[in-house]
Design a protein around this motif. Structure first.
Motif, PDB file in Angstrom:
ATOM      1  N   SER A  37       0.839  -1.211   0.000  1.00 61.05           N
ATOM      2  CA  SER A  37       0.000   0.000   0.000  1.00 61.05           C
ATOM      3  C   SER A  37       0.868   1.252   0.000  1.00 61.05           C
ATOM      4  O   SER A  37       0.481   2.294  -0.540  1.00 61.05           O
ATOM      5  CB  SER A  37      -0.940  -0.004   1.207  1.00 61.05           C
ATOM      6  N   TRP A  38       2.070   1.170   0.593  1.00 61.52           N
ATOM      7  CA  TRP A  38       3.006   2.302   0.579  1.00 61.52           C
ATOM      8  C   TRP A  38       3.508   2.554  -0.835  1.00 61.52           C
ATOM      9  O   TRP A  38       3.562   3.693  -1.300  1.00 61.52           O
ATOM     10  CB  TRP A  38       4.167   2.006   1.526  1.00 61.52           C
ATOM     11  N   LYS A  39       3.862   1.480  -1.554  1.00 57.01           N
ATOM     12  CA  LYS A  39       4.322   1.616  -2.947  1.00 57.01           C
ATOM     13  C   LYS A  39       3.213   2.186  -3.826  1.00 57.01           C
ATOM     14  O   LYS A  39       3.462   3.010  -4.699  1.00 57.01           O
ATOM     15  CB  LYS A  39       4.773   0.258  -3.486  1.00 57.01           C
ATOM     16  N   LYS A  40       1.979   1.731  -3.561  1.00 58.78           N
ATOM     17  CA  LYS A  40       0.851   2.244  -4.346  1.00 58.78           C
ATOM     18  C   LYS A  40       0.633   3.729  -4.076  1.00 58.78           C
ATOM     19  O   LYS A  40       0.315   4.504  -4.993  1.00 58.78           O
ATOM     20  CB  LYS A  40      -0.422   1.462  -4.006  1.00 58.78           C
ATOM     21  N   ALA A  41       0.803   4.150  -2.819  1.00 61.80           N
ATOM     22  CA  ALA A  41       0.642   5.563  -2.469  1.00 61.80           C
ATOM     23  C   ALA A  41       1.668   6.417  -3.208  1.00 61.80           C
ATOM     24  O   ALA A  41       1.343   7.493  -3.727  1.00 61.80           O
ATOM     25  CB  ALA A  41       0.788   5.739  -0.961  1.00 61.80           C
ATOM     26  N   ILE A  42       2.920   5.944  -3.259  1.00 60.99           N
ATOM     27  CA  ILE A  42       3.961   6.669  -3.978  1.00 60.99           C
ATOM     28  C   ILE A  42       3.631   6.729  -5.460  1.00 60.99           C
ATOM     29  O   ILE A  42       3.751   7.783  -6.106  1.00 60.99           O
ATOM     30  CB  ILE A  42       5.333   5.994  -3.759  1.00 60.99           C
ATOM     31  N   SER A  43       3.200   5.596  -6.019  1.00 60.73           N
ATOM     32  CA  SER A  43       2.840   5.539  -7.434  1.00 60.73           C
ATOM     33  C   SER A  43       1.700   6.494  -7.761  1.00 60.73           C
ATOM     34  O   SER A  43       1.735   7.210  -8.765  1.00 60.73           O
ATOM     35  CB  SER A  43       2.446   4.101  -7.803  1.00 60.73           C
ATOM     36  N   ASP A  44       0.686   6.530  -6.898  1.00 57.74           N
ATOM     37  CA  ASP A  44      -0.461   7.422  -7.118  1.00 57.74           C
ATOM     38  C   ASP A  44      -0.035   8.888  -7.050  1.00 57.74           C
ATOM     39  O   ASP A  44      -0.544   9.726  -7.801  1.00 57.74           O
ATOM     40  CB  ASP A  44      -1.547   7.156  -6.071  1.00 57.74           C
TER      41      ASP A  44
END
Length: 215
Positions: A37-44
């Motif tokens: 979810s942290w990687k997704k937050a950065i990606s978003d």
């Protein structure tokens, strides 16, 4: 000379453990609870930033093409005097002066922008202004809203919207308010121009994106 040094405290920096609490601190405004979810937050975050840059570039290019294909008669003699007055750069040959020609293109572009706003009745309401500014403040200062109620999205949005409204009432905020209003008009123009042209989406790498944006 005799002297004495007392060491009161020694501190060292240690790498933080990638716990849910630590990840949540880094991305407070997202529901971050693990590495995925942290990687997704950065990606978003990056996706949102690049989308915004792409849309501004799109509007810039569209306005350039519309301006180039539109016959706009300007009072050149008046504009020559205005150019000298605003830049302090007198010139002998206006017709071949790149800075002056750029000055004329920018004026024409502003005329085209105002025509788009006028013809399609684009408007920015105070509610839109406060909501947009509030969203910006929420992204920048998520800690202003109590953690215990952070899952209540409507209350959080209303809190930052009110905060933005109060901030704009302060002295010296006129310029910042104008910047945000102009940005909202840009977003509305982008949506309007998208409806008038055929758009083809092509995936590009980050390096290709940088090359295009600098061209």
């Amino acid at each position: 000379m005799d002297f004495k040094i007392s060491i009161l405290k020694i501190e060292c920096v240690a790498k933080a453990e990638l716990t849910e609490e630590f990840l949540h601190t880094l991305y407070h405004r997202y529901n971050v609870h693990d590495m995925e979810s942290w990687k997704k937050a950065i990606s978003d975050d990056f996706a949102g930033s690049f989308t915004s840059q792409c849309e501004i570039y799109f509007l810039h290019e569209a306005l350039n093409r519309i301006t180039a294909q539109t016959e706009i008669t300007l009072p050149k003699e008046y504009l020559k005097g205005l150019y000298i007055h605003t830049t302090g750069l007198p010139t002998d040959n206006f017709e071949t002066n790149d800075q002056f020609n750029h000055f004329l293109r920018e004026i024409k572009k502003e005329i085209v922008k105002k025509k788009i706003i006028q013809n399609y009745n684009l408007q920015v309401s105070e509610d839109e202004l406060f909501s947009y500014a509030g969203a910006m403040m929420q992204k920048e200062y998520p800690q202003f809203f109590a953690d215990s109620a952070e899952n209540d999205r409507s209350k959080k949005d209303e809190y930052y919207k009110t905060l933005a409204k109060v901030s704009f009432q302060k002295e010296g905020m006129e310029e910042e308010k104008e910047k945000i209003v102009n940005r909202l008009y840009e977003k509305k123009m982008i949506d309007q121009v998208k409806n008038l042209v055929a758009i083809e989406n092509h995936p590009v790498t980050y390096q290709e994106f940088l090359k295009i944006s600098k061209s």
